[in-house]
Design a protein around this motif. Structure first.
Motif, PDB file in Angstrom:
ATOM      1  N   ALA A  37       0.701  -2.961  41.265  1.00  0.00           N
ATOM      2  CA  ALA A  37       1.226  -1.979  40.313  1.00  0.00           C
ATOM      3  C   ALA A  37       2.286  -1.103  40.969  1.00  0.00           C
ATOM      4  CB  ALA A  37       0.088  -1.118  39.764  1.00  0.00           C
ATOM      5  N   LEU A  38       2.036  -0.709  42.217  1.00  0.00           N
ATOM      6  CA  LEU A  38       3.009   0.091  42.962  1.00  0.00           C
ATOM      7  C   LEU A  38       4.287  -0.699  43.193  1.00  0.00           C
ATOM      8  CD1 LEU A  38       3.847   2.552  44.640  1.00  0.00           C
ATOM      9  CD2 LEU A  38       2.614   1.565  46.577  1.00  0.00           C
ATOM     10  N   ASP A  39       4.165  -1.967  43.530  1.00  0.00           N
ATOM     11  CA  ASP A  39       5.331  -2.808  43.800  1.00  0.00           C
ATOM     12  C   ASP A  39       6.186  -2.966  42.543  1.00  0.00           C
ATOM     13  OD1 ASP A  39       6.844  -4.547  45.608  1.00  0.00           O
ATOM     14  OD2 ASP A  39       6.165  -6.160  44.293  1.00  0.00           O
ATOM     15  N   ARG A  40       5.528  -3.120  41.395  1.00  0.00           N
ATOM     16  CA  ARG A  40       6.281  -3.244  40.140  1.00  0.00           C
ATOM     17  C   ARG A  40       7.033  -1.945  39.825  1.00  0.00           C
ATOM     18  NH1 ARG A  40       1.466  -5.875  38.613  1.00  0.00           N
ATOM     19  NH2 ARG A  40       0.720  -4.017  37.518  1.00  0.00           N
ATOM     20  N   LEU A  41       6.367  -0.824  40.075  1.00  0.00           N
ATOM     21  CA  LEU A  41       7.028   0.466  39.843  1.00  0.00           C
ATOM     22  C   LEU A  41       8.210   0.630  40.794  1.00  0.00           C
ATOM     23  CD1 LEU A  41       5.334   3.839  39.134  1.00  0.00           C
ATOM     24  CD2 LEU A  41       7.053   3.717  40.928  1.00  0.00           C
ATOM     25  N   ALA A  42       8.026   0.279  42.074  1.00  0.00           N
ATOM     26  CA  ALA A  42       9.098   0.412  43.066  1.00  0.00           C
ATOM     27  C   ALA A  42      10.284  -0.471  42.705  1.00  0.00           C
ATOM     28  CB  ALA A  42       8.575   0.054  44.451  1.00  0.00           C
ATOM     29  N   THR A  43      10.004  -1.697  42.253  1.00  0.00           N
ATOM     30  CA  THR A  43      11.089  -2.606  41.865  1.00  0.00           C
ATOM     31  C   THR A  43      11.895  -2.019  40.719  1.00  0.00           C
ATOM     32  OG1 THR A  43       9.803  -4.530  42.559  1.00  0.00           O
ATOM     33  CG2 THR A  43      11.609  -4.918  41.013  1.00  0.00           C
ATOM     34  N   ARG A  44      11.203  -1.408  39.788  1.00  0.00           N
ATOM     35  CA  ARG A  44      11.905  -0.813  38.648  1.00  0.00           C
ATOM     36  C   ARG A  44      12.817   0.328  39.095  1.00  0.00           C
ATOM     37  NH1 ARG A  44       9.187   0.212  32.739  1.00  0.00           N
ATOM     38  NH2 ARG A  44      11.122   0.747  31.673  1.00  0.00           N
ATOM     39  N   VAL A  45      12.346   1.122  40.057  1.00  0.00           N
ATOM     40  CA  VAL A  45      13.176   2.220  40.574  1.00  0.00           C
ATOM     41  C   VAL A  45      14.365   1.666  41.340  1.00  0.00           C
ATOM     42  CG1 VAL A  45      13.248   4.188  42.141  1.00  0.00           C
ATOM     43  CG2 VAL A  45      11.269   3.863  40.646  1.00  0.00           C
TER      44      VAL A  45
END
Length: 693
Positions: free
Chosen positions: A229-237
């Protein structure tokens, strides 16, 4: 739900990329409101006026604001604003960056003589530091001296210790950090991974993991789901895939985020094209809600004045649109007027690209041709490989041309842009018509309310609790004596004093009149102090001054002398009549500027205690006042007494300002009428401390 007042690290990561579009904008002016809101006014070739706001007080934010959301320029600029104007006027904005994953933004400005970095610390107490090219601090709003770091004029700016950046962490370090914790999942994400409470809860929700699970009981699968979940959020940023939202709770704005959050699903939300626009709207609405008048007597004049300012801004925008549209049409006409030259340049670039030559080679070819005096080569002033454009000097103006299109299509594109700008002008004209209608309706409401507002003359006036009012109207007046130090005694008499030799000179020559009383101290460096019997436009007359006024004038003279700077708490003062004060020396003597000669007997006031209070009045005018406590406390809504101490004049002014903001519910009012630079005018030279500290 509490309203958001500080930007998160993720907010800042989303914002910095959007600020890049303003690179190249030139700085016009810098303004400082209170001691925590910085406004940089810039000019952008494409966008016109750009207003950058940075606030580091109770509210911590940074974003570009719409012109109509910008507060009116304050009066006299403090030294910090003057310094920024000297360093930044005419400088180009070169971009913004976030320091690691901290709530720190650096704004870079470039000018031929010197580059400047403005560092905004949007955490803790908040601070703004202005640094030179070597990262040495030129000045800062607050001085920071800790074991770990120093932020002070003359020192090299030091960032705080590095923190874990959750947007870049790999799984193994992530899992290790989580396992080292002795609390639950959500608290560990918030603190050890530096995500803060909201985004820690958001990750748990997105991962489908119960947030209160103790770390000791968390499974590897749960950690893996959290990391995904953190990785998906980071990718979006990192990829800047934003869908900004402003969230409301029962019509009240409570949060603003760069993308939708599952933790906010129960709230009403509004979508925005850019995160910057969402931030601007959110904080403007937040500030507007705080400024709304809540009592039964509406402040029509303030709202009428605001509508008038909006109309002025809209008229300025219309003028800007007209100019931009005209410039685009002129470029289109110049393209046609230089048809052969433009066609040669476009054809040359297209042929070179078809031959497989790189943009770097094409640019070098034009530079070589310009050196040989070839007209077409000399006309090319720049290339943009990313967008396939060349900039061509057409004599009266330059134009960016698309090499994939011919002369006609490039000209048509410029005409289309002019038309688009004219459509924006039409929209602005509709908006100004609506604002004028609102202004007229407001004036009619004021007239009706005034007609119905017939006060009962026999009714007892109600005491107003100014400190708890959510909005206090600003009522200013300019008085002749405000260029000096001044106060009104507890009996209503005016006392004025000089701050320097020039003012001492002016007071003796221009304002010392028959009936007044002249005060001075035995200590060297005291101010000329005059207890006025009459105003400058009134006929002079003899007055029997009350003992309380004489005592307060003597205390004023002692407090603003070198006695305070020396850290002493009492000294002697004397008073004489005006005809005993002379600027004419005896034969063979010399009187320096600001000096005078006293002839005849003096009345001495022994062991006069120092004492100064600074307060704020709310009626009949709103302003800072300062002087002897016995004269200030009864007149002020609230006041703070000071005595000789360890805090420098500037630092003491900031401490008093912050205390006032804590006392008033309407903190915006304090910023408007009692900024630190205004408070500082009433503080004695030298160190001070609050009496109750």
């Amino acid at each position: 739900m509490d309203q958001k007042r500080e930007l998160t690290s993720i907010d800042l990561a989303a914002l910095v990329g959007e600020l890049d579009v303003y690179q190249g904008a030139k700085v016009d002016k810098a303004y400082l409101y209170g001691d925590d809101l910085l406004r940089l006014k810039l000019r952008d070739f494409d966008r016109g006026r750009v207003e950058l706001l940075i606030e580091v007080g109770e509210t911590k934010r940074a974003h570009v604001a719409a012109p109509e959301h910008v507060p009116d320029a304050p009066g006299r600029p403090p030294d910090f604003a003057k310094m920024m104007r000297n360093r930044l006027s005419g400088a180009d904005f070169a971009g913004a960056s976030q320091y690691e994953f901290d709530r720190i933004l650096s704004f870079e400005f470039e000018r031929e003589d010197a580059n400047t970095t403005v560092v905004a610390e949007l955490f803790g107490q908040g601070n703004i530091a202005v640094c030179d090219e070597t990262r040495h601090v030129v000045d800062s709003l607050d001085t920071v001296r800790l074991k770990s770091r120093t932020v002070a004029p003359g020192s090299r700016y030091e960032f705080p210790d590095s923190r874990v950046n959750p947007l870049d962490v790999e799984f193994e370090p992530f899992a290790a950090l989580m396992r080292e914790s002795d609390t639950d999942l959500v608290r560990t994400l918030a603190t050890q991974l530096n995500l803060g409470g909201l985004y820690a809860e958001e990750l748990c929700t997105r991962a489908g993991v119960e947030k209160t699970v103790p770390i000791s009981e968390a499974t590897d699968e749960q950690l893996s789901r959290l990391y995904d979940a953190l990785d998906r959020l980071a990718t979006r940023v990192h990829e800047r895939r934003f869908d900004p939202r402003l969230y409301e709770d029962d019509g009240t704005p409570v949060d603003v985020t760069p993308f939708p959050l599952e933790e906010r699903e129960g709230l009403e939300s509004e979508s925005y094209g850019t995160f910057n626009d969402a931030l601007d709207d959110y904080f403007h609405r937040l500030e507007t809600a705080e400024d709304e008048e809540t009592d039964d007597s509406p402040e029509f004049d303030e709202e009428i004045a605001r509508k008038g300012r909006i109309i002025d801004q809209q008229e300025g925008a219309i003028e800007g649109f007209e100019q931009q549209a005209q410039e685009e049409r002129e470029r289109a006409e110049l393209v046609y007027a230089n048809y052969t030259l433009v066609d040669e340049i476009l054809t040359t670039v297209r042929n070179a690209l078809e031959e497989g030559r790189s943009w770097e080679e094409i640019e070098a070819t034009f530079e070589e041709g310009a050196e040989r005096g070839i007209d077409a080569a000399e006309a090319v002033t720049g290339v943009d490989p990313e967008n396939g454009m060349v900039t061509v000097d057409l004599g009266e103006a330059s134009a960016e041309l698309d090499v994939r299109s011919g002369v006609e299509k490039n000209a048509d594109r410029l005409y289309t842009e002019a038309k688009r700008i004219e459509e924006k002008k039409a929209g602005a004209e509709e908006a100004i018509a609506e604002t004028r209608e609102e202004l007229e309706a407001l004036r009619e409401r004021k007239a009706r309310w005034s007609a119905d507002d017939t006060p009962d003359e026999d009714a007892e006036p109600e005491e107003v609790d100014w400190l708890s009012r959510s909005s206090i109207p600003v009522r200013k007046s300019d008085e002749w004596y405000e260029e000096f130090r001044w106060f009104h005694t507890s009996d209503g008499y005016l006392v004025i004093g000089g701050r320097n030799a020039d003012e001492n000179e002016a007071l003796v020559k221009k304002y010392l009149e028959r009936g007044d009383r002249f005060f001075h101290t035995q200590a060297h460096g005291g101010p000329v102090t005059i207890l006025k019997a009459t105003g400058p436009s009134e006929p002079a007359k003899e007055v029997e001054f009350p003992d309380s006024s004489i005592r307060e004038a003597a205390q004023f003279a002692v407090s603003y002398s070198s006695v305070w700077k020396d850290g002493r708490f009492a000294d002697d003062a004397y008073s004489v009549d005006p005809d005993q004060v002379s600027k004419t020396p005896e034969s063979g003597e010399f009187i320096e500027k600001g000096g005078f000669v006293i002839r005849g007997d003096r009345t001495y006031h022994r062991d006069v205690e120092v004492g100064v209070a600074v307060g704020i009045t709310c009626e009949p005018t709103t302003r800072v006042i300062g002087g002897p406590p016995s004269a200030i406390a009864p007149r002020a809504v609230t006041s703070i007494e000071v005595e000789p101490g360890r805090y420098a004049q500037n630092d003491m002014a900031k401490r008093i300002y912050r205390t006032f903001r804590e006392r008033f519910a309407d903190t915006a009012f304090v910023r408007k009428v009692a900024s630190p630079d205004l408070i500082q005018e009433f503080l004695p030279p030298g160190g001070s401390r609050m009496v109750d500290e």
